[in-house]
Design a protein around this motif. Sequence first.
Motif, mmCIF file in Angstrom:
data_model
loop_
_atom_site.group_PDB
_atom_site.id
_atom_site.type_symbol
_atom_site.label_atom_id
_atom_site.label_comp_id
_atom_site.label_asym_id
_atom_site.label_seq_id
_atom_site.Cartn_x
_atom_site.Cartn_y
_atom_site.Cartn_z
ATOM 1 N N ASP A 22 8.908 71.406 27.910
ATOM 2 C CA ASP A 22 9.480 72.671 28.364
ATOM 3 C C ASP A 22 8.452 73.582 29.025
ATOM 4 N N LEU A 23 7.339 73.806 28.347
ATOM 5 C CA LEU A 23 6.318 74.700 28.903
ATOM 6 C C LEU A 23 5.753 74.140 30.194
ATOM 7 N N MET A 24 5.486 72.850 30.211
ATOM 8 C CA MET A 24 4.960 72.187 31.404
ATOM 9 C C MET A 24 5.941 72.321 32.568
ATOM 10 N N ASN A 25 7.217 72.107 32.315
ATOM 11 C CA ASN A 25 8.216 72.194 33.377
ATOM 12 C C ASN A 25 8.311 73.598 33.951
ATOM 13 N N ILE A 26 8.229 74.601 33.093
ATOM 14 C CA ILE A 26 8.329 75.991 33.549
ATOM 15 C C ILE A 26 7.170 76.339 34.480
ATOM 16 N N VAL A 27 5.938 76.041 34.039
ATOM 17 C CA VAL A 27 4.790 76.449 34.852
ATOM 18 C C VAL A 27 4.690 75.625 36.138
ATOM 19 N N VAL A 28 5.172 74.382 36.113
ATOM 20 C CA VAL A 28 5.156 73.573 37.335
ATOM 21 C C VAL A 28 6.079 74.184 38.386
ATOM 22 N N ILE A 29 7.223 74.710 37.969
ATOM 23 C CA ILE A 29 8.119 75.381 38.918
ATOM 24 C C ILE A 29 7.414 76.572 39.563
ATOM 25 N N PHE A 30 6.832 77.431 38.733
ATOM 26 C CA PHE A 30 6.157 78.619 39.257
ATOM 27 C C PHE A 30 4.962 78.243 40.130
ATOM 28 N N LEU A 31 4.223 77.213 39.713
ATOM 29 C CA LEU A 31 3.057 76.789 40.487
ATOM 30 C C LEU A 31 3.475 76.273 41.858
ATOM 31 N N GLY A 32 4.466 75.376 41.887
ATOM 32 C CA GLY A 32 4.870 74.774 43.151
ATOM 33 C C GLY A 32 5.368 75.799 44.145
ATOM 34 N N VAL A 33 6.251 76.688 43.703
ATOM 35 C CA VAL A 33 6.798 77.699 44.602
ATOM 36 C C VAL A 33 5.699 78.656 45.067
ATOM 37 N N SER A 34 4.808 79.056 44.150
ATOM 38 C CA SER A 34 3.735 79.996 44.495
ATOM 39 C C SER A 34 2.780 79.393 45.516
ATOM 40 N N VAL A 35 2.396 78.145 45.315
ATOM 41 C CA VAL A 35 1.484 77.483 46.250
ATOM 42 C C VAL A 35 2.149 77.312 47.611
ATOM 43 N N GLY A 36 3.390 76.862 47.620
ATOM 44 C CA GLY A 36 4.100 76.704 48.889
ATOM 45 C C GLY A 36 4.224 78.014 49.638
ATOM 46 N N ALA A 37 4.421 79.103 48.895
ATOM 47 C CA ALA A 37 4.622 80.403 49.527
ATOM 48 C C ALA A 37 3.344 80.968 50.146
ATOM 49 N N THR A 38 2.198 80.395 49.850
ATOM 50 C CA THR A 38 0.960 80.842 50.515
ATOM 51 C C THR A 38 0.843 80.272 51.924
ATOM 52 N N MET A 39 1.710 79.325 52.274
ATOM 53 C CA MET A 39 1.585 78.622 53.556
ATOM 54 C C MET A 39 2.463 79.253 54.631
ATOM 55 N N LYS A 40 2.218 80.520 54.891
ATOM 56 C CA LYS A 40 2.912 81.184 55.997
ATOM 57 C C LYS A 40 2.284 80.742 57.307
ATOM 58 N N ALA A 41 3.065 80.755 58.362
ATOM 59 C CA ALA A 41 2.617 80.221 59.650
ATOM 60 C C ALA A 41 1.340 80.889 60.134
ATOM 61 N N GLU A 42 1.245 82.213 59.995
ATOM 62 C CA GLU A 42 0.093 82.929 60.545
ATOM 63 C C GLU A 42 -1.213 82.601 59.836
ATOM 64 N N THR A 43 -1.139 82.124 58.592
ATOM 65 C CA THR A 43 -2.368 81.760 57.876
ATOM 66 C C THR A 43 -2.611 80.251 57.867
ATOM 67 N N PHE A 44 -1.528 79.468 57.923
ATOM 68 C CA PHE A 44 -1.702 78.015 57.807
ATOM 69 C C PHE A 44 -1.981 77.344 59.147
ATOM 70 N N LEU A 45 -1.361 77.816 60.204
ATOM 71 C CA LEU A 45 -1.512 77.153 61.505
ATOM 72 C C LEU A 45 -2.787 77.615 62.205
ATOM 73 N N THR A 46 -3.903 77.362 61.552
ATOM 74 C CA THR A 46 -5.227 77.623 62.111
ATOM 75 C C THR A 46 -6.055 76.363 61.942
ATOM 76 N N TRP A 47 -7.231 76.341 62.526
ATOM 77 C CA TRP A 47 -7.997 75.094 62.539
ATOM 78 C C TRP A 47 -8.503 74.684 61.160
ATOM 79 N N LYS A 48 -8.831 75.639 60.283
ATOM 80 C CA LYS A 48 -9.393 75.264 58.986
ATOM 81 C C LYS A 48 -8.398 74.518 58.102
ATOM 82 N N PRO A 49 -7.198 75.051 57.893
ATOM 83 C CA PRO A 49 -6.243 74.293 57.070
ATOM 84 C C PRO A 49 -5.928 72.907 57.626
ATOM 85 N N LEU A 50 -5.825 72.785 58.937
ATOM 86 C CA LEU A 50 -5.535 71.479 59.521
ATOM 87 C C LEU A 50 -6.707 70.520 59.330
ATOM 88 N N LEU A 51 -7.942 71.049 59.425
ATOM 89 C CA LEU A 51 -9.125 70.210 59.203
ATOM 90 C C LEU A 51 -9.231 69.789 57.740
#
Length: 382
Positions: free
Chosen positions: A263-292
Amino acid sequence: MSWESVLELIKQILVTQTGIPHMTGGAALMLCVGLVFMYLAIAKEFEPLLLLPIGFGIFLVNFPLTPLMGQTEHGAPELIRFFYHYGVEWEIIPCVIFLGLGAMTDFGPLIANPKTLIIGAGAQLGVFVTYVGVLFFGFTLKEAASVGIIGGADGPTTIYLTAKLAPHLLGANAVAAYSYMAMVPLIQPPIMRLFTTPEQRRIKMRQLRAVSKREKIIFPLVGATLIVLLIPAVAPLMGMFMLGNIMRESGVVKRLADTAETDLMNIVVIFLGVSVGATMKAETFLTWKPLLIFAFGLLDFVICTVGGILTVQIMNLFSKEKMNPLIGSAGVSAVPMSARVSNTEGLKADPTNFLIMHAMGPNLAGVIGSAAAAGMFIAMFQ
């Protein structure tokens, strides 16, 4: 009210209250990236527990004007920013995940064959090679350390280290780490066949000895003592990992161990996955460093796999009882997937050659090795 006034009002609403006129080509591209991740999770079942929430986080956050990763007018974090701030920036979620991983882990194969600790260390070769390599491409020392740890194929450790040293790279690093973890069955087999001979792949290893309950209880205590004394910076991760393990092995707190594992593992995995994905906005991700980072992450993972295989081959030069080099690829800490790949390749070479338990030793050693490497980087740069 005239038709002109109505049309003007509709136009104002469209411009100020909807995201339609604010949609950019980069945001549309990132929506497609999110859909690709969800496709891999659903259709191909590549690490679905993480790729699905990560993919949806990427998908959701790239719609314009969404109140998700900013702050309200009163300064409070918006929904996903709240999860990210308290879970990732405060380094709570990676440590809780390690608690759950400890509750899932049976250290028996590692205790029965302690030599496999060396394999787990050798499989961290790519971490340091990549660390040096990315420095030549304009990365700072802290950024290079956060990219290097990707090769260890340990998502929570990658997130923990990146949040400390280079939080602006968190999305790219985490997605790269989990992507290559998901693709272990595709990436590792060709490397394993390239760096081993048919004769080596057919090496049979004798059955591991039985490990007593007392040994399994003592191991997390001794492991925590040695690791925390030698690398204090990694105490939050390894401390939670060993706590989860001793809860499992003691047998007296089964409810706590079961909760941490499920239960605890499942809860934090949901929050982790959504939070990490939400950091990938176009203006920050579509630059040379993330692609490299994605390119170097793949190279990093390949070198780590090779490092584990070569470590076994070197150890065999000085040992009468040979080990199958295929178990070296499990030295990356993609538990238990890389151990299963080692077993699959062994069965292809000889249908009677079962390597799964032998490969779990290096696999668990890789978890400790990648955390130790992260602790070294934290001690050097924080």
